[in-house]
Design an enzyme around this catalytic site. Structure first.
Site, short mmCIF file in Angstrom:
data_model
loop_
_atom_site.label_atom_id
_atom_site.label_comp_id
_atom_site.label_asym_id
_atom_site.label_seq_id
_atom_site.Cartn_x
_atom_site.Cartn_y
_atom_site.Cartn_z
N ASP A 112 -12.32 29.04 -38.19
CA ASP A 112 -13.75 29.24 -37.96
C ASP A 112 -14.62 28.59 -39.04
OD1 ASP A 112 -12.91 30.97 -39.92
OD2 ASP A 112 -13.34 32.80 -38.79
N ASP B 155 -11.86 24.80 -42.42
CA ASP B 155 -10.78 24.82 -41.44
C ASP B 155 -10.70 23.53 -40.64
OD1 ASP B 155 -9.76 27.31 -42.04
OD2 ASP B 155 -11.13 28.35 -40.69
N ASP C 295 -5.79 33.17 -36.97
CA ASP C 295 -6.46 34.00 -37.96
C ASP C 295 -6.37 35.43 -37.49
OD1 ASP C 295 -7.34 32.06 -39.64
OD2 ASP C 295 -9.23 31.74 -38.55
N ASN D 176 0.35 6.75 4.74
CA ASN D 176 0.09 6.71 3.31
C ASN D 176 -1.21 7.41 2.94
OD1 ASN D 176 1.07 5.68 0.76
ND2 ASN D 176 -0.86 4.57 0.76
N GLU E 137 -1.38 4.84 -5.56
CA GLU E 137 -2.74 4.54 -6.02
C GLU E 137 -3.51 5.79 -6.42
OE1 GLU E 137 -1.56 4.07 -3.11
OE2 GLU E 137 -2.74 5.24 -1.68
N VAL F 256 0.84 -1.20 0.00
CA VAL F 256 0.00 0.00 0.00
C VAL F 256 0.87 1.25 0.00
CG1 VAL F 256 -1.68 1.31 1.35
CG2 VAL F 256 -1.88 -1.17 1.16
N ALA F 257 1.95 1.20 0.78
CA ALA F 257 2.81 2.37 0.90
C ALA F 257 3.53 2.66 -0.41
CB ALA F 257 3.82 2.16 2.01
N ASP G 2 0.22 11.45 3.59
CA ASP G 2 0.55 11.68 2.18
C ASP G 2 -0.64 12.23 1.43
OD1 ASP G 2 2.89 10.51 2.64
OD2 ASP G 2 2.66 8.89 1.18
#
Ligand code: ATP
Length: 852
Positions: free
Chosen positions: A592, A596, A325, A686, A283, A278-279, A690
């Site tokens: 436009d 184009d 343009d 974590n 994720e 997990v650390a 974090d």
């Protein structure tokens, strides 16, 4: 009942209870109830519940749930509950972020909904295309995406492109007369038009005969799963994450094996191995990036830049060329007639031509609608004594050959006493080509006059005419020959003031602004000078004709240095984009018109005009300028750079923290220390220590010097710009700090629980310091005021507060496996944390210097 294409116009109108004046408000209300919205069904939007459930599909969460289950089975119920709470908290945070991102994106989608002009109650009104009902009369013009199926009522040179429906890419010429045959396919129903096909040329009106899922396209439409496109960065991260999972799993197995060999209790060992995974796995990374992009897109819309394709947010930051343009984007598109000079004795006829030779519409309040050049010309005639009714009664418009940017002229046909008159206006050179041989001597003088005006920055138009004895069957280009000169008009379109500042900003930011215009070179250069795209007197313009002479290789050589293109056709715009891209440039290109679309699609960022842009251009674009303003592109680029920087900071933060934790847990046993962190500590660090600062980092304001750096290299590696050394260095410093602290603790004879609490607190403090440090990628932490990101400030206070609660509140201690830190231990922890923080900052200083 006859099918629509067999009906005459009157039969069709009667059938749908409509008329040329359109439906009345009462009809519309009933019809809307009866037929519903004119929309193709789209896949269901994600519901709140789906979003919430999706949070639990994450590998990480599954690992954690496994860990919780095992804790319960093994009788460690406290651990089990804590893990569950952490899972839930994590899912909730994920849910809110994703829900908000989803909401923001949906709002952006709604903003780019199609509008269409209908005639209702004898008035032209723009409405949302979804509101159309059968019986409505819709005005069609080049560049429209046809909003519903319909029977054509009027056409002038109307051509459509029906590839979306029939697969046939050539355009189809349309007519209004009934077709007798039976059971013919849409492709052959030449008096009908179909939803989602494109008006490629001309104009017309149609009677809506089918809407929404009842249209031809609705019948064949299969529901496409609108899987959002992934950005290059997201793709790279995905690959990276997959590789990381393998590495981390191997490490976990090694860790578990080594622990068993050391005879550690297998349950704790197993949980620690899981928490190690997990650390180490980042994720939150993919989700946070999507969220950062979506938030960026909503911020951009506040600056009038509407993002249609999310990856554009990321690409914007790397743009090196903006090809824009002129009319409307660099200038105000507020054309005013400055000068009019008629041919001798033609004053009155020229005034009529100014008023009549156009596709200007008058709305109920007599406001003029249409192309700004034409509106200005018509307004001039009105101000000089003509009235529209009078002119139209004497010389009604019987036919139009619409303006086309390749031909650069347009023609209208009018009764003229007993005869007919063809009025033509257009670009001076193009009109000069059509004049009769009588002008072979005077032509040059006329063109000379034109050049003088153009040098003043005026857009110049020539008018010409011819009298025809009989009405021609249809207007063709062939009629535009042997004409007599009628006069000339010069218009000014003032530059947008804010564009000058935006262009200066481009230059300091290493982005090259390029002007592309249909106007002639002298006009283009005069305006480019005023906008400071080029220095006075120092420019030449590359024209469409020049481009045709060049080979692809030669063009590639040229494009790097050219700042002004004139008389360029849409096809040549495509060539310019390609040439620049082959030279390794990342190009934003504005557009436009219907023609184009290819260059908008080809450009790295296709930019369509929100006000004057056609449906087709908008559909092809990555971004729409709601105010048609060049300065908005520059703002969007700034925001794009900011978002990319933010994402980079986040990656640096998360990966360096993860690496630090991983190294601590993995190497402590090898160095002969006791297990430095328990599973619950790892999870807390974590997900909370974090996680929260990570989120706060996405709220980081723009760094001041962001537009003083050159664009990042287009192919830049995820870990480029010194990111990898920084991640390694920070991670290693964190681990060293932990080992030093544990060494101190061991040598002072502290019990294991106290050692663990110290390391736990140390990592919490260092992570927060790291969050502060990554706020600037290349400058010292002191250079960025903490008050510029109040969220981060709040998060730091809260996280430190929570850490102290976990350590000092007696009833939390057994849950989080902590013990109160005596003053001396706390002091040692804080000193080591601060030393480590200073070392991280010094590491930043060194890596930045080494790269420079
Ligand atoms: P820019 O490229 O600067 O945005 P634009 O898109 O208006 O300008 P075009 O529409 O391609 O450029 O016009 C090219 C030339 O055709 C103009 O310079 C002008 O001489 C001529 N022109 C433009 N509009 C009309 C019109 N409605 N009728 C006749 N001629 C026109």
């Amino acid at each position: 009942m006859k099918p629509g294409y067999q009906q005459t116009i009157n039969e069709a109108l009667k059938h749908w209870h409509s008329s040329e004046k359109g439906l009345s408000p009462d009809d519309i209300r009933t019809l809307q109830k009866q037929y519903g919205k004119n929309e193709l069904q789209t896949p269901e939007q994600k519901s709140r519940l789906t979003i919430f459930i999706q949070q639990f599909k994450d590998v990480m969460i599954l690992i954690l749930m496994g860990a919780a289950a095992i804790s319960f089975i093994a009788g460690e119920t406290t651990d089990g509950y804590v893990i569950l709470v952490i899972i839930l908290g994590n899912a909730l945070i994920g849910y809110f972020q994703e829900y908000n991102a989803e909401k923001a994106l949906r709002k952006l989608q709604q903003m780019s909904a199609q509008t269409t002009v209908v005639i209702r109650d004898n008035q032209h009104i723009p409405i949302d295309a979804a509101e159309l009902v059968p019986g409505d009369i819709v005005v069609l013009e080049a560049g429209n995406i046809i909003p519903a199926d319909g029977r054509l009522l009027t056409v002038s040179a109307l051509k459509t492109e029906e590839a979306t429906l029939t697969g046939e890419s050539a355009s189809v010429e349309k007519k209004t007369t009934p077709i007798q045959e039976d059971k013919i396919l849409p492709a052959d129903q030449r008096n009908m038009v179909f939803k989602s096909t494109i008006v490629s040329n001309g104009s017309g009106t149609m009677l809506v005969t089918a809407t929404g899922m009842a249209t031809e396209i609705g019948r064949i439409a299969t529901l496409l799963e609108a899987e959002p496109e992934k950005t290059p960065l997201q793709k790279r991260l995905q690959t990276f994450s997959r590789q990381l999972v393998v590495v981390v799993l191997l490490l976990c197995i090694a860790f578990f094996g080594y622990g068993l060999y050391r005879n550690e209790p297998s349950l704790t060992l197993f949980l620690t191995a899981l928490s190690l995974a997990v650390a180490a796995l980042p994720e939150a990374l993919p989700a946070v990036i999507t969220i950062a992009l979506a938030q960026g897109a909503s911020r951009m819309v506040k600056h009038n830049a509407l993002i249609r394709k999310l990856p554009a947010v990321e690409t914007l930051g790397a743009i090196t060329y903006i090809c824009s343009d002129k009319t409307g984007t660099l200038t105000l598109n507020k054309m005013t007639v400055e000068k009019v000079v008629p041919a001798e004795g033609k004053d009155n006829l020229l005034l009529h031509a100014l008023l009549l030779n156009n596709e200007v519409r008058f709305n109920a309040d007599n406001v003029l609608l249409g192309d700004s050049t034409e509106v200005a010309l018509a307004r001039y005639a009105l101000q000089h004594g003509l009235t529209r009714d009078e002119a139209l009664t004497r010389h009604p418009i019987t036919d139009i050959l619409p303006f086309d940017s390749n031909r650069m002229r347009m023609a209208t046909l009018h009764p003229y006493d007993t005869k007919f008159i063809l009025l033509v206006k257009g670009a001076p050179v193009k009109i000069a080509e059509t004049l009769s041989p009588l002008y072979s001597d005077t032509k040059e003088a006329l063109l000379q006059q034109n050049r003088t005006w153009a040098r003043e920055g005026l857009r110049v138009l020539f008018y010409a005419y011819t009298i025809l004895d009989t009405k021609p069957e249809s207007l063709t280009e062939a009629l535009e020959s042997n004409l007599d000169f009628l006069g000339m008009a010069g218009l000014i379109d003032p530059p947008r003031e804010e564009v000058i500042a935006a262009i200066t900003q481009c230059k300091t930011a290493g982005i090259k602004p390029v002007m592309i215009t249909g106007d002639q070179p002298l006009t283009a250069l005069a305006i480019a000078e005023r906008l400071q795209i080029i220095a006075p007197g120092d420019g030449t313009a590359l024209t469409g004709a020049d481009i045709m002479e060049l080979t692809d290789i030669q063009l590639r050589e040229k494009v790097k240095s050219v700042s002004v293109y004139a008389r360029v056709s849409p096809e040549q715009k495509l060539k310019i984009v390609r040439a620049l891209q082959q030279e390794g440039q990342l190009v934003a290109m504005t557009g436009d018109g219907v023609n184009d679309a290819p260059s908008l699609q080809q450009a790295n960022i296709g930019v369509a005009m929100g006000i004057t842009g056609s449906d087709v251009a908008k559909e092809a674009a990555h971004m729409i300028l709601l105010d048609d303003n060049f300065a908005t592109i520059v703002k969007a680029i700034k925001e794009g750079r900011h978002i990319y920087d933010t994402i980079k900071k986040f990656i640096l933060y998360v990966l360096s923290c993860n690496l630090g934790e991983l190294l601590v847990i993995f190497f402590a046993p090898l160095l002969g220390f006791a297990v430095p962190l328990l599973p619950i500590h790892i999870l807390w660090i974590n997900l909370v220590t974090d996680g929260l600062p990570g989120i706060a980092l996405t709220a980081e304001p723009t760094e001041k010097n962001i537009m003083q750096k050159p664009p990042r290299p287009p192919k830049e590696n995820l870990f480029a710009g010194g990111l990898l050394p920084r991640i390694l260095l920070t991670g290693i410093l964190m681990a060293i700090a932990a080992f030093v602290l544990q060494y101190i603790a061991v040598s002072k004879g502290y019990p294991i629980l106290l050692q663990q609490t110290m390391i736990f607190t140390l990592l919490c403090l260092i992570q927060l310091g790291n969050a502060l440090s990554v706020r600037s990628l290349d400058k010292s932490v002191l250079s960025v005021s903490l008050f510029r990101n109040p969220l981060l400030l709040g998060v730091i206070v809260v996280t430190i507060g929570l850490q102290f609660l976990l350590v000092y509140v007696p009833f939390l201690q057994p849950i989080f496996k902590t013990t109160a830190l005596p003053l001396e231990a706390l002091r040692d922890t804080v000193i080591v944390a601060i030393t480590c923080f200073i070392a991280i900052e010094m590491g930043k200083w060194v890596t930045v210097r080494l790269r420079a």
